[in-house]
Motif scaffolding. Structure first.
Motif, mmCIF file in Angstrom:
data_model
loop_
_atom_site.group_PDB
_atom_site.id
_atom_site.type_symbol
_atom_site.label_atom_id
_atom_site.label_comp_id
_atom_site.label_asym_id
_atom_site.label_seq_id
_atom_site.Cartn_x
_atom_site.Cartn_y
_atom_site.Cartn_z
ATOM 1 N N ASP A 75 0.983 -1.227 -0.082
ATOM 2 C CA ASP A 75 -0.068 0.038 0.006
ATOM 3 C C ASP A 75 0.911 1.297 -0.066
ATOM 4 O O ASP A 75 2.004 1.163 0.284
ATOM 5 N N ARG A 76 -0.036 2.356 -0.169
ATOM 6 C CA ARG A 76 1.019 3.596 -0.164
ATOM 7 C C ARG A 76 1.833 4.178 1.036
ATOM 8 O O ARG A 76 2.815 4.491 0.783
ATOM 9 N N ASP A 77 1.543 3.324 2.056
ATOM 10 C CA ASP A 77 2.232 3.873 3.229
ATOM 11 C C ASP A 77 3.196 2.569 3.795
ATOM 12 O O ASP A 77 3.730 2.600 4.890
ATOM 13 N N ASN A 78 3.393 2.050 2.913
ATOM 14 C CA ASN A 78 4.200 0.454 3.018
ATOM 15 C C ASN A 78 3.728 -0.307 4.307
ATOM 16 O O ASN A 78 4.499 -0.655 5.122
ATOM 17 N N THR A 79 2.287 0.159 4.750
ATOM 18 C CA THR A 79 1.866 -0.724 5.898
ATOM 19 C C THR A 79 1.828 -2.241 5.840
ATOM 20 O O THR A 79 2.312 -2.960 6.541
ATOM 21 N N ILE A 101 -3.833 -16.309 -7.551
ATOM 22 C CA ILE A 101 -4.235 -15.287 -6.678
ATOM 23 C C ILE A 101 -4.180 -13.781 -7.482
ATOM 24 O O ILE A 101 -3.124 -13.933 -8.423
ATOM 25 N N PHE A 102 -5.201 -13.224 -7.540
ATOM 26 C CA PHE A 102 -5.249 -11.654 -8.117
ATOM 27 C C PHE A 102 -5.365 -10.592 -7.189
ATOM 28 O O PHE A 102 -5.906 -10.703 -5.973
ATOM 29 N N LEU A 103 -4.794 -9.587 -7.558
ATOM 30 C CA LEU A 103 -5.083 -8.274 -6.803
ATOM 31 C C LEU A 103 -5.999 -7.266 -7.499
ATOM 32 O O LEU A 103 -5.839 -7.007 -8.847
ATOM 33 N N ILE A 104 -7.143 -7.079 -6.945
ATOM 34 C CA ILE A 104 -8.296 -6.162 -7.596
ATOM 35 C C ILE A 104 -7.947 -4.788 -7.181
ATOM 36 O O ILE A 104 -8.104 -4.384 -6.037
ATOM 37 N N PRO A 105 -7.866 -4.020 -8.138
ATOM 38 C CA PRO A 105 -7.699 -2.410 -7.741
ATOM 39 C C PRO A 105 -8.854 -1.705 -7.228
ATOM 40 O O PRO A 105 -10.016 -2.315 -7.624
ATOM 41 N N PRO A 106 -8.782 -0.924 -6.538
ATOM 42 C CA PRO A 106 -10.127 0.010 -6.223
ATOM 43 C C PRO A 106 -10.928 0.628 -7.270
ATOM 44 O O PRO A 106 -10.090 0.877 -8.182
ATOM 45 N N PRO A 107 -12.111 0.532 -7.106
ATOM 46 C CA PRO A 107 -13.064 1.136 -8.481
ATOM 47 C C PRO A 107 -13.116 2.919 -8.217
ATOM 48 O O PRO A 107 -14.261 3.195 -7.588
ATOM 49 N N SER A 148 -5.758 0.108 1.529
ATOM 50 C CA SER A 148 -5.584 0.471 0.253
ATOM 51 C C SER A 148 -6.649 0.712 -0.586
ATOM 52 O O SER A 148 -6.652 1.336 -1.666
ATOM 53 N N GLY A 149 -7.786 0.047 -0.156
ATOM 54 C CA GLY A 149 -9.090 -0.157 -1.010
ATOM 55 C C GLY A 149 -8.866 -1.327 -2.043
ATOM 56 O O GLY A 149 -9.880 -1.327 -2.801
ATOM 57 N N GLU A 150 -7.772 -2.042 -2.338
ATOM 58 C CA GLU A 150 -7.966 -3.094 -2.970
ATOM 59 C C GLU A 150 -8.249 -4.322 -2.303
ATOM 60 O O GLU A 150 -8.568 -4.340 -1.249
ATOM 61 N N TRP A 151 -8.434 -5.285 -3.142
ATOM 62 C CA TRP A 151 -8.967 -6.603 -2.608
ATOM 63 C C TRP A 151 -7.867 -7.783 -3.200
ATOM 64 O O TRP A 151 -7.566 -7.736 -4.320
ATOM 65 N N LEU A 152 -7.872 -8.609 -2.445
ATOM 66 C CA LEU A 152 -6.860 -9.942 -2.732
ATOM 67 C C LEU A 152 -8.075 -10.875 -3.169
ATOM 68 O O LEU A 152 -8.847 -11.229 -2.118
ATOM 69 N N LEU A 153 -7.842 -11.505 -4.395
ATOM 70 C CA LEU A 153 -8.760 -12.510 -4.652
ATOM 71 C C LEU A 153 -8.143 -13.918 -4.809
ATOM 72 O O LEU A 153 -7.100 -14.053 -5.399
#
Length: 200
Positions: free
Chosen positions: A14-18, A102-108, A166-171
């Motif tokens: 994520d943006r903050d490297n959390t 495994i996919f990374l789904i970006p935020p809409p 992040s608003g992202e989803w791991l699928l």
């Protein structure tokens, strides 16, 4: 479930490297296939070599298996797959065919999507979507079945897990063509999802 060592360590940041990535445990007998171009070919070659160990008189079958696996992995990578795992397990000599991509789904955009909203949007006649609590967060579990008169039904399980901050989803996208064993394998898929952890 027999656990292998942690095999999946590449993941979203994520943006903050959390969150540096994720960790996931898969059963012994599952093979991790590298989807990156260049490494994908070596990974598939290693898998085919393992599957045909001790069999020297089937070059055509080996080449066919290699081409099919390359097509699978290329399709997964093109669709945005981060990693792929294939089951090599057997019970009484019967292969337990199953896969995990495994996919990374970006935020809409700027819209915040909650697990409840996502579950509602994914529910349909042949797909059962529900919100579930996992150690990695509140996720959306989507179970799909494709019935067939000859009992060769396939089953899919998709689990969407929110990536922290992040608003992202791991699928986690599982599938199996084994109709009679679909219920047992679905339980195995659920057990794999429970092992998901975020690197902090």
């Amino acid at each position: 479930m027999a656990e292998a060592e942690v095999t999946a360590t590449t993941g979203p940041t994520d943006r903050d490297n959390t969150v540096a990535g994720y960790r996931l445990e898969v059963p012994e007998g599952w093979f991790a296939v590298d989807l990156e171009p260049g490494r994908r070919e070596r990974s598939v070659a290693a898998l085919v070599k393992r599957q045909f160990a001790g069999i020297d008189n089937a070059p055509h079958l080996k080449e066919q298996a290699r081409q099919e696996l390359l097509a699978q992995t290329e399709a997964a990578q093109t669709a945005g797959g981060l990693e792929m795992f294939l089951s090599l397990q057997q019970i009484a000599g019967v292969p337990l065919a199953a896969s995990l991509v495994i996919f990374l789904i970006p935020p809409p955009g700027t819209q915040v999507v909650t697990a409840q909203n996502l579950a509602r949007s994914l529910s349909e006649a042949e797909r059962q979507a529900a919100v579930v609590d996992l150690p990695a967060g509140q996720a959306v579990r989507v179970l799909g079945r494709t019935p067939s008169p000859d009992e060769s039904a396939s089953a899919t399980l998709e689990v969407f897990v929110p990536v922290p901050h992040s608003g992202e989803w791991l699928l986690l996208s599982f599938s199996t063509p084994l109709g009679p064993l679909a219920l047992a394998l679905t339980k195995l898929f659920d057990a794999i999802c429970i092992t998901l952890r975020w690197d902090q």
